[in-house]
Design a protein around this motif. Sequence first.
Motif, PDB file in Angstrom:
ATOM      1  N   MET A  70       0.696  -1.413   0.048  1.00 10.69           N
ATOM      2  CA  MET A  70       0.006  -0.023  -0.035  1.00 10.69           C
ATOM      3  C   MET A  70       0.772   1.609  -0.066  1.00 10.69           C
ATOM      4  O   MET A  70      -0.047   2.583  -0.369  1.00 10.69           O
TER       5      MET A  70
ATOM      6  N   MET B 298       2.579  11.717 -10.794  1.00  9.49           N
ATOM      7  CA  MET B 298       2.187  11.974 -12.211  1.00  9.49           C
ATOM      8  C   MET B 298       0.873  11.767 -12.421  1.00  9.49           C
ATOM      9  O   MET B 298      -0.268  12.552 -13.071  1.00  9.49           O
ATOM     10  N   TYR B 299      -0.033  10.728 -11.822  1.00  7.56           N
ATOM     11  CA  TYR B 299      -1.429  10.394 -11.869  1.00  7.56           C
ATOM     12  C   TYR B 299      -2.020  11.094 -11.123  1.00  7.56           C
ATOM     13  O   TYR B 299      -3.275  11.820 -11.501  1.00  7.56           O
ATOM     14  N   LEU B 300      -1.727  11.307  -9.697  1.00 10.29           N
ATOM     15  CA  LEU B 300      -2.574  11.828  -8.589  1.00 10.29           C
ATOM     16  C   LEU B 300      -2.306  13.334  -8.460  1.00 10.29           C
ATOM     17  O   LEU B 300      -3.163  13.883  -7.787  1.00 10.29           O
TER      18      LEU B 300
ATOM     19  N   ARG C  96      -2.150  10.066   0.117  1.00  7.28           N
ATOM     20  CA  ARG C  96      -2.756   8.823   0.183  1.00  7.28           C
ATOM     21  C   ARG C  96      -1.653   7.873   0.986  1.00  7.28           C
ATOM     22  O   ARG C  96      -2.022   6.914   1.661  1.00  7.28           O
TER      23      ARG C  96
ATOM     24  N   VAL D 170      -1.598   8.279   4.952  1.00  3.81           N
ATOM     25  CA  VAL D 170      -2.690   7.514   5.250  1.00  3.81           C
ATOM     26  C   VAL D 170      -2.489   5.821   5.366  1.00  3.81           C
ATOM     27  O   VAL D 170      -2.592   5.441   6.442  1.00  3.81           O
TER      28      VAL D 170
ATOM     29  N   LEU E 228      -2.619   2.604 -11.255  1.00  6.07           N
ATOM     30  CA  LEU E 228      -2.661   3.875 -11.337  1.00  6.07           C
ATOM     31  C   LEU E 228      -3.268   4.173 -12.663  1.00  6.07           C
ATOM     32  O   LEU E 228      -4.143   5.271 -12.546  1.00  6.07           O
TER      33      LEU E 228
ATOM     34  N   HIS F  68      -6.825   6.328 -13.079  1.00  7.64           N
ATOM     35  CA  HIS F  68      -7.056   7.544 -13.801  1.00  7.64           C
ATOM     36  C   HIS F  68      -7.898   7.571 -14.810  1.00  7.64           C
ATOM     37  O   HIS F  68      -8.796   8.695 -14.914  1.00  7.64           O
TER      38      HIS F  68
ATOM     39  N   ILE G  68     -11.329  10.114 -14.984  1.00  3.96           N
ATOM     40  CA  ILE G  68     -11.439  10.628 -16.263  1.00  3.96           C
ATOM     41  C   ILE G  68     -13.090  10.343 -16.826  1.00  3.96           C
ATOM     42  O   ILE G  68     -13.673  11.476 -17.225  1.00  3.96           O
TER      43      ILE G  68
ATOM     44  N   LEU H 271     -13.869  11.211  -6.698  1.00  2.00           N
ATOM     45  CA  LEU H 271     -12.131  10.827  -5.884  1.00  2.00           C
ATOM     46  C   LEU H 271     -12.361   9.770  -5.079  1.00  2.00           C
ATOM     47  O   LEU H 271     -11.325   8.950  -5.057  1.00  2.00           O
TER      48      LEU H 271
ATOM     49  N   LEU I 216     -10.041   6.367  -4.812  1.00  2.00           N
ATOM     50  CA  LEU I 216      -8.925   5.911  -3.827  1.00  2.00           C
ATOM     51  C   LEU I 216      -9.113   4.848  -3.082  1.00  2.00           C
ATOM     52  O   LEU I 216      -8.309   3.958  -3.100  1.00  2.00           O
TER      53      LEU I 216
ATOM     54  N   LEU J 194      -7.709   2.055  -5.641  1.00  2.00           N
ATOM     55  CA  LEU J 194      -6.295   2.443  -5.449  1.00  2.00           C
ATOM     56  C   LEU J 194      -5.528   1.460  -4.454  1.00  2.00           C
ATOM     57  O   LEU J 194      -5.068   0.516  -4.428  1.00  2.00           O
ATOM     58  N   SER J 195      -6.302   1.697  -3.120  1.00  2.00           N
ATOM     59  CA  SER J 195      -5.875   1.003  -2.182  1.00  2.00           C
ATOM     60  C   SER J 195      -6.161  -0.281  -1.938  1.00  2.00           C
ATOM     61  O   SER J 195      -5.435  -1.222  -1.619  1.00  2.00           O
TER      62      SER J 195
ATOM     63  N   SER K 296     -10.897   5.985   5.340  1.00  2.00           N
ATOM     64  CA  SER K 296      -9.913   7.080   4.857  1.00  2.00           C
ATOM     65  C   SER K 296      -9.911   7.738   3.550  1.00  2.00           C
ATOM     66  O   SER K 296      -9.986   8.742   3.262  1.00  2.00           O
TER      67      SER K 296
ATOM     68  N   ILE L  93     -10.632  11.576   2.484  1.00  2.00           N
ATOM     69  CA  ILE L  93      -9.508  12.365   1.651  1.00  2.00           C
ATOM     70  C   ILE L  93     -10.611  12.798   0.387  1.00  2.00           C
ATOM     71  O   ILE L  93     -10.162  13.758   0.238  1.00  2.00           O
TER      72      ILE L  93
ATOM     73  N   TRP M  75     -12.475  15.749   1.194  1.00  2.00           N
ATOM     74  CA  TRP M  75     -11.926  16.775   1.750  1.00  2.00           C
ATOM     75  C   TRP M  75     -11.180  17.460   0.347  1.00  2.00           C
ATOM     76  O   TRP M  75     -11.300  18.665  -0.003  1.00  2.00           O
ATOM     77  N   PHE M  76     -10.608  16.739  -0.584  1.00  2.00           N
ATOM     78  CA  PHE M  76      -9.956  17.169  -1.547  1.00  2.00           C
ATOM     79  C   PHE M  76     -11.165  17.709  -2.651  1.00  2.00           C
ATOM     80  O   PHE M  76     -10.872  18.750  -3.444  1.00  2.00           O
TER      81      PHE M  76
ATOM     82  N   LEU N  29     -11.681  21.223  -1.826  1.00  2.00           N
ATOM     83  CA  LEU N  29     -10.569  22.065  -2.023  1.00  2.00           C
ATOM     84  C   LEU N  29     -10.594  22.062  -3.576  1.00  2.00           C
ATOM     85  O   LEU N  29      -9.844  22.895  -4.379  1.00  2.00           O
TER      86      LEU N  29
ATOM     87  N   TYR O 236     -10.111  19.954  -5.706  1.00  2.00           N
ATOM     88  CA  TYR O 236      -8.768  19.327  -6.463  1.00  2.00           C
ATOM     89  C   TYR O 236      -9.120  18.654  -7.540  1.00  2.00           C
ATOM     90  O   TYR O 236     -10.138  18.028  -7.776  1.00  2.00           O
TER      91      TYR O 236
ATOM     92  N   LEU P 270      -7.445  16.008 -10.721  1.00  2.09           N
ATOM     93  CA  LEU P 270      -6.106  15.123 -10.813  1.00  2.09           C
ATOM     94  C   LEU P 270      -5.349  15.869 -12.184  1.00  2.09           C
ATOM     95  O   LEU P 270      -6.002  16.432 -12.821  1.00  2.09           O
ATOM     96  N   PRO P 271      -4.031  15.770 -12.148  1.00  6.55           N
ATOM     97  CA  PRO P 271      -3.403  16.325 -13.283  1.00  6.55           C
ATOM     98  C   PRO P 271      -3.740  15.720 -14.527  1.00  6.55           C
ATOM     99  O   PRO P 271      -4.263  14.619 -14.592  1.00  6.55           O
TER     100      PRO P 271
END
Lengths: 160, 182
Positions: free
Chosen positions: A116, A127-129, A137, A140, B100, B104, B108, B113, B117, B120-121, B157, B161, B164-165, B168, B170, B172-173
């Motif tokens: 993790m 780059m991705y996030l 991330r 946490v 990842l 992403h 898109i 978000l 997340l 991902l986790s 979590s 997150i 929260w983001f 803001l 937020y 992603l790039p």
Amino acid sequence: MLILYIITALLTGLSLLASPRKTGRALRIALRRFLKIAPAFLGMLMLVAVALYLFPDHVLGQMLARENKWIAAGSAIGVGSVSIMPGFIAFPLCGILLNQGALYMVLSAFSTTLMMVGVVTFPLERMYLGTRLALCRNGVSFIIAIVVAIATGLFFGELP
Amino acid sequence: MKSLKQHPWTAGASVLFSLFILGSLCTGFAPGKAIGQNFLLFLGQMLRVLPCIFILIGLFDVWVKTESVEKHLGHGSGLLSYGWAVLLAGTTVGGLHVALPVAHALYIKRARLSVVLVFLSAAGACRIPMTLFEASFLGWRFTCIRFAVSLPLILLSSATIGWWFDRLHYRLPDAGEMTPDK
């Protein structure tokens, strides 16, 4: 691994039958995205290569099988965060360490951070996030790994 | 070439790295040779998985409608969306580096978000093939306790997150640049 190839080939074939034009677009998208992220992958590979050299299996084993369980757990979390390792290497290693008397708590800390938290994958993740979210991330996940390790220790009666 | 200019660090590091490896090969410097071998080993592994993953992402991009992702994983989708994210993560292969680009691509297509997340986790902690492997080496009790503790924490979590983001604003790039229906 084979399943992945079969699924990819099958879906691409189906897509081709349904619409060659759309399939062409899909492949162009695939290539574009791959090329865009390739430098970050290269960066990650270089870090992985160095990290694996610095922590070969036997060094890992020595660190995780320490007498003092706090030092062992601490180094497990540290090494697990830094390095990444495919499951087919990591779990047999954990199995060996378990037989050599490593604690479940330590192995849990190691495998959870391994999966993790990624210091070496950070350039890619960024780059991705984006830097902020990637940091958040990983931070946490690090805490989650500690909690999981403590819970494992309590469950197996390794913690007072 | 354009991407090289965008990544001066990686470009510089690659040049140094290859010089180091080449130099080690010529002079017989053992650590350098070992690092080079590690690099090739991992590069080989990546190249076996990544083309498939990116082709699947491309197909996903072309065929799956943004609306359907948004409906099930986007804003306004219920708690079930987290369940989908965990299931989806359970079937992924490889590690974080494979999850990842997939995450992403989901984002898109307007997955929210927190769902991204969770995906991902969970892709780190709950992959099914890996779990079977883990249980066979460390025992089912170990795997069960790890799941029972980490999964709720991941959900909690990620939701926090994400919330929260989102507040803001937020993004992603590249999320704007890589619009799916271009």
